[in-house]
Scaffold this active site. Structure first.
Site, PDB file in Angstrom:
ATOM      1  N   CYS A 152      -0.293   4.130   2.431  1.00  0.00           N
ATOM      2  CA  CYS A 152      -0.038   3.920   3.858  1.00  0.00           C
ATOM      3  C   CYS A 152       1.443   4.046   4.185  1.00  0.00           C
ATOM      4  O   CYS A 152       1.832   4.762   5.105  1.00  0.00           O
ATOM      5  CB  CYS A 152      -0.528   2.536   4.283  1.00  0.00           C
ATOM      6  SG  CYS A 152      -2.284   2.256   4.015  1.00  0.00           S
ATOM      7  N   ASP A 153       2.260   3.321   3.453  1.00  0.00           N
ATOM      8  CA  ASP A 153       3.659   3.150   3.828  1.00  0.00           C
ATOM      9  C   ASP A 153       4.621   4.067   3.085  1.00  0.00           C
ATOM     10  O   ASP A 153       5.786   4.184   3.472  1.00  0.00           O
ATOM     11  CB  ASP A 153       4.079   1.693   3.603  1.00  0.00           C
ATOM     12  CG  ASP A 153       3.221   0.726   4.416  1.00  0.00           C
ATOM     13  OD1 ASP A 153       2.729   1.136   5.475  1.00  0.00           O
ATOM     14  OD2 ASP A 153       3.031  -0.421   3.978  1.00  0.00           O
ATOM     15  N   CYS A 175       0.842  -1.204   0.000  1.00  0.00           N
ATOM     16  CA  CYS A 175       0.000   0.000   0.000  1.00  0.00           C
ATOM     17  C   CYS A 175       0.877   1.254   0.000  1.00  0.00           C
ATOM     18  O   CYS A 175       1.404   1.644   1.045  1.00  0.00           O
ATOM     19  CB  CYS A 175      -0.925   0.007   1.206  1.00  0.00           C
ATOM     20  SG  CYS A 175      -1.973   1.472   1.299  1.00  0.00           S
TER      21      CYS A 175
END
Length: 511
Positions: free
Chosen positions: A338-339, A335
């Protein structure tokens, strides 16, 4: 800090405060502290029930959310903006005395915990999965004085995150030990706490129609079934499905632009307007029809229904190469939203040249030093408009005909190896992260030992009305052999399967 629209929304939220709330902040002379001071001053100016005072001790900057003299155990280390702004608002309301909206058995589990539990959650403000975890752990802290929770914003505490080897969010520590990675619901987090008293699964009377799966297809099927006036249930480990990991959605007709979690929250609200028995936090392990369709559950229980719609969706496909599993959450990610912020200023690789891969590369290029895109085929598969945007970037290298062979490192990702398919030459590129985006794999492994027919890709084979080869069992969405995997198509197939199952019930003489 806030625009007029946000100020008006906050004033409206704060009319729901049940009692006074005080923010106790540990601040320094740095820019992050200055922003937090400004944030808290502006927030407290919007209600006479909100107060702000400076204190000492702990991380800098951070603030607690307390009831006057009573500590709640909720701490925000870093500014709770972006996706975490909702977590902040909910924490303020709940600390003031407003009841969290959770199931009664979950409340009992939380209140029964007697040992001291301190959770720390590392997040990024662009992560759409992090708020679910932050909000769940905040609820636990509000309901039980033995539990505390600190949200730690990785951008503000980047050095701390690096020292703890945080390369994926959300990452949760419990009493200094790593506890959880990735999106998780309150029910899932409670399952991971060994001392949380487990409630005995309450079996239900047989349903007329039971939907297995809480994504777009499952939600659509549930609504269409409930509207027929029949006894309807929806079984899901967690509601939302793969869409919860989608940041921007621009192809739902009538909704020009939205975000996955926001969209599925609205879908869930729509489902809850009908008489649908939502069974969350449970996992199906088997299915058979012996006159009535029976679903076996991981907890040892069973659910029965006259007809079932399988809508279990799909998950990101793995490369299944050396290093992928070993470095998951240690540089291997799925992702970018997200990361991605955890790799700011670093070199990363994106494996996959379809829409998901190129969208990831576009996002990462604005954060990272350099992005390598590796595509197995001779050409990229993404839409032309995405490819054109990618080619405009100077910090992206596209590598075609590349077979990724391994992900390498010691305690975290350090490089990626690939083979040039035309020449057979082995190459290595130094990267801090590898984002794997090579398509979806249906969530059907639990059906492999059942009578339900799957194709060579593991997809459920369905007829035009969603029927499978087993009487009374229908299927919809990304877990089926539907040619295209899109939210709007999944919703349509969910409606189709529910209508097909209802027609089956009528022909069986059931309503």
């Amino acid at each position: 800090m806030f625009d007029n629209n946000t100020i008006q929304q906050l004033k409206q939220y704060f009319t729901m405060l049940e009692g006074p709330v005080v923010f106790r902040a540990t601040l320094g002379n740095d820019d992050h502290s200055a922003k937090m001071r400004s944030f808290l001053e502006e927030v407290t100016s919007l209600s006479d029930l909100l107060h702000f005072e400076e204190t000492t001790g702990g991380r800098t900057p951070q603030f607690t959310v307390d009831q006057s003299e009573q500590k709640s155990g909720i701490v925000f280390a870093g500014l709770p903006m972006g996706h975490e702004f909702a977590s902040f608002i909910l924490a303020v309301l709940q600390v003031s005395g407003r009841e969290p909206k959770i199931e009664e058995d979950q409340r009992k589990q939380i209140e029964a915990i007697t040992e001291s539990l301190h959770f720390e959650t590392y997040i990024s403000l662009t992560c759409q999965n992090c708020p679910d975890v932050v909000q769940a752990l905040n609820i636990m802290a509000v309901l039980n004085p033995n539990i505390s929770h600190t949200m730690i914003e990785g951008g503000t505490f980047q050095k701390e995150a690096e020292n703890r080897n945080i390369l994926a969010v959300p990452t949760v520590f419990l009493n200094e030990e790593e506890f959880s990675n990735g999106r998780a619901t309150l029910a899932q987090l409670l399952k991971k706490i060994p001392t949380a008293k487990k409630e005995v699964f309450k079996a239900r009377e047989p349903f007329d129609m039971l939907i297995v799966g809480g994504g777009p297809a499952g939600a659509s099927a549930a609504i269409y079934a409930a509207r027929k006036g029949i006894r309807t249930g929806l079984l899901a480990n967690e509601f939302g499905g793969q869409v919860m990991e989608t940041l921007t959605i621009e192809n739902i007709i009538g909704t020009p632009k939205t975000e996955g979690p926001k969209f599925m929250a609205e879908v869930k609200q729509h489902v809850e307007e009908y008489e649908v028995d939502l069974i969350s936090g449970e996992i199906a392990t088997g299915i058979h029809n012996d006159g009535i369709v029976t679903i076996d559950l991981e907890n040892g229980g069973q659910l029965q229904s006259k007809a079932v719609v399988l809508a279990t969706g799909a998950h990101w496909r793995n490369l299944n190469i050396p290093g992928e599993a070993e470095f998951k959450n240690k540089g291997v990610a799925y992702c970018p939203h997200c990361d991605g912020p955890l790799f700011a200023g670093k070199d990363v690789a994106v494996v996959g040249g379809g829409n998901s891969g190129i969208e990831a590369a576009l996002d990462l290029a604005g954060i990272c030093n350099h992005v390598y895109v590796l595509e197995f085929l001779p050409t990229l598969k993404a839409d032309k408009i995405l490819q054109e945007r990618l080619l405009e970037l100077t910090n992206v290298t596209i590598i075609l005909n590349a077979q990724t062979t391994s992900i390498n490192g010691t305690d975290r990702v350090e490089s990626l190896s690939y083979r040039q398919r035309e020449t057979g030459v082995e190459e290595i590129i130094s990267v801090a992260g590898a984002f794997i985006l090579i398509g979806l794999q249906p969530n059907t492994k639990w059906l492999e030992d059942t009578a339900v027919t799957l194709n060579e890709r593991g997809e459920i084979v369905t007829a035009s009305d969603g029927a499978t080869n087993v009487s009374g069992i229908f299927a919809a969405g990304d877990c089926t052999d539907s040619r295209y995997k899109q939210i709007i198509i999944a919703m349509g197939s969910g409606a189709t399967a529910a209508l097909g199952a209802f027609d089956y019930l009528i022909r069986q003489g059931s309503k």
